[in-house]
Scaffold this active site. Structure first.
Site: not given
Length: 416
Positions: A180, A356, A388
């Site tokens: 991320s 995601d 995610h």
């Protein structure tokens, strides 16, 4: 009535101090409704321990290091050392979390997975998180302490940490792995310090890197970014220190407590899915409380604004927009300038999830096509059904992601 009271109170007191009450983890979502008595539930000490205690319990060896960035922040790094390692690997966490996220899967934690595979493991932390509240001249109670975004994390934090690890490991070129925001800052570092990155990093593995989030990504997160960005004055008034998720705030402590002890874990997962996307893999029931506890690090509003600027520019990965006058002074142009991804010299391996909703597949495709050809020599990896969060706590994370990464690293080592 009095006799009933005299019987009930001692019974409740005795119940409180029985081993049942210590149970904090269950192997199924439904068992959390009966956590004190279900044979499917147990006490896991990792949930109540700090990161060093967790590493010591499962591995036995660890080191703590402190690094100073060029702009004065003091960062804490954790190391799980390995004698005669296959290589050195540096992990960088995402938004709202810290190095604990890499050891939040008990004995099957990501950090331990790579350590047992033969790697010297380093866990990074970024300014402002739980382990990095120090600066040579600023205090976390000052707004100036929180004047940063993922740009400073990439340009200063990653640079200082990577150069430090390189010195500590006798000049070894390392593997960088970021999830991320850890991927976002990794791309900032590799593009703005391209020569240093090429000298210090062997390969960059970015999982769901959130560099080109745009209008077609469907996460609820985009609406929160919109609200935060357009209500800056109100939000800033609510917290004059210009940061989100203050760890000492009653609402943060209450939310963490409620999420951890709330028995309907499927409800918690539903909320997470609104942000991260639907998952066929899903967070493992016995990891969900660890996942909640591993989050809670503070971030500045400026970080939110920077991500929102990416979103409203339809996924343009660029430096922070300070306004026309300041942009001309800082960048020489009226608008903020894009990050020079074309300068990246390090091989980049993008790993992303099909489901995601934060860093959707089209955003990752945009990043992949922007990178120079010499940086995409190993291709990319798309994980079907992953959202995610599955890279951290999905049931098949090791099988679908990390085993394949290890195989790629072994193949690369054999060829060199």
């Amino acid at each position: 009535m009095k006799s009933v009271f005299l019987l009930v109170v001692p019974l409740m007191f005795a119940l409180f101090f029985t081993p049942h009450i210590q149970r904090n983890t269950c192997r199924s979502h439904f068992s959390y409704f009966n956590i004190f008595f279900s044979n499917d539930c147990y006490y896991n000490p990792d949930l109540d321990d700090d990161i060093l205690g967790i590493i010591k319990r499962h591995v036995g060896v660890h080191e703590t290091h402190e690094v100073q960035t060029h702009d004065g922040y003091l960062l804490t790094l954790f190391r799980i050392p390995r004698q005669n390692p296959k290589g050195v690997i540096f992990f960088q966490h995402g938004l709202y979390t810290d190095a604990r996220i890499w050891v939040s899967q008990y004995n099957e934690s990501v950090a331990f997975f790579f350590w047992r595979a033969g790697y010297d493991v380093w866990l990074g932390n970024t300014r402002g998180n739980y382990f990095c509240k120090k600066h040579v001249s600023l205090n976390p109670t000052e707004a100036a302490f929180w004047n940063f975004t993922f740009h400073e994390i990439g340009y200063y934090d990653n640079h200082a940490s990577i150069e430090y690890v390189k010195r500590q490991t006798s000049g070894s070129k390392m593997i960088y792995m970021g999830h991320s925001m850890g991927g976002t800052s990794g791309m900032v570092y590799a593009s703005t310090r391209d020569k240093e990155a090429a000298d210090s990093v062997k390969m960059m593995i970015v999982m769901a890197p959130t560099t080109h989030i745009h209008l077609t990504c469907t996460s609820v997160l985009k609406y929160l970014l919109f609200i935060s960005y357009n209500l800056q004055e109100i939000v800033s008034f609510a917290d004059p220190l210009f940061r989100l998720n203050r760890q000492d705030a009653w609402y943060v402590k209450s939310a963490t407590f409620l999420a951890t002890h709330f028995p309907c874990k499927k409800c918690v997962l539903f909320i997470l899915h609104l942000f991260a996307g639907f998952s066929r893999d899903d967070l493992e029931p016995d990891l969900i409380n660890m996942y909640i506890r591993a989050h809670g690090s503070e971030i500045p509003f400026k970080m939110v604004y920077h991500y929102y600027q990416t979103y409203i520019s339809d996924g343009m990965f660029r430096r922070y927009d300070h306004g026309e006058a300041s942009n001309i002074e800082l960048y020489g142009t009226k608008e903020s300038t894009p990050y020079p991804l074309e300068n990246i010299k390090v091989p980049v391996y993008i790993v992303h999830g099909e489901n995601d909703n934060i860093d959707c597949p089209t955003a990752n495709e945009k990043l992949y096509k922007t990178l120079p050809k010499n940086s995409t020599v190993y291709g990319k990896l798309k994980i079907e059904g992953f959202n995610h969060l599955d890279f951290l706590s999905g049931h098949y994370r090791n099988e679908k992601v990390y085993s394949k990464i290890l195989q790629l690293l072994d193949d690369i080592n054999l060829k060199q």
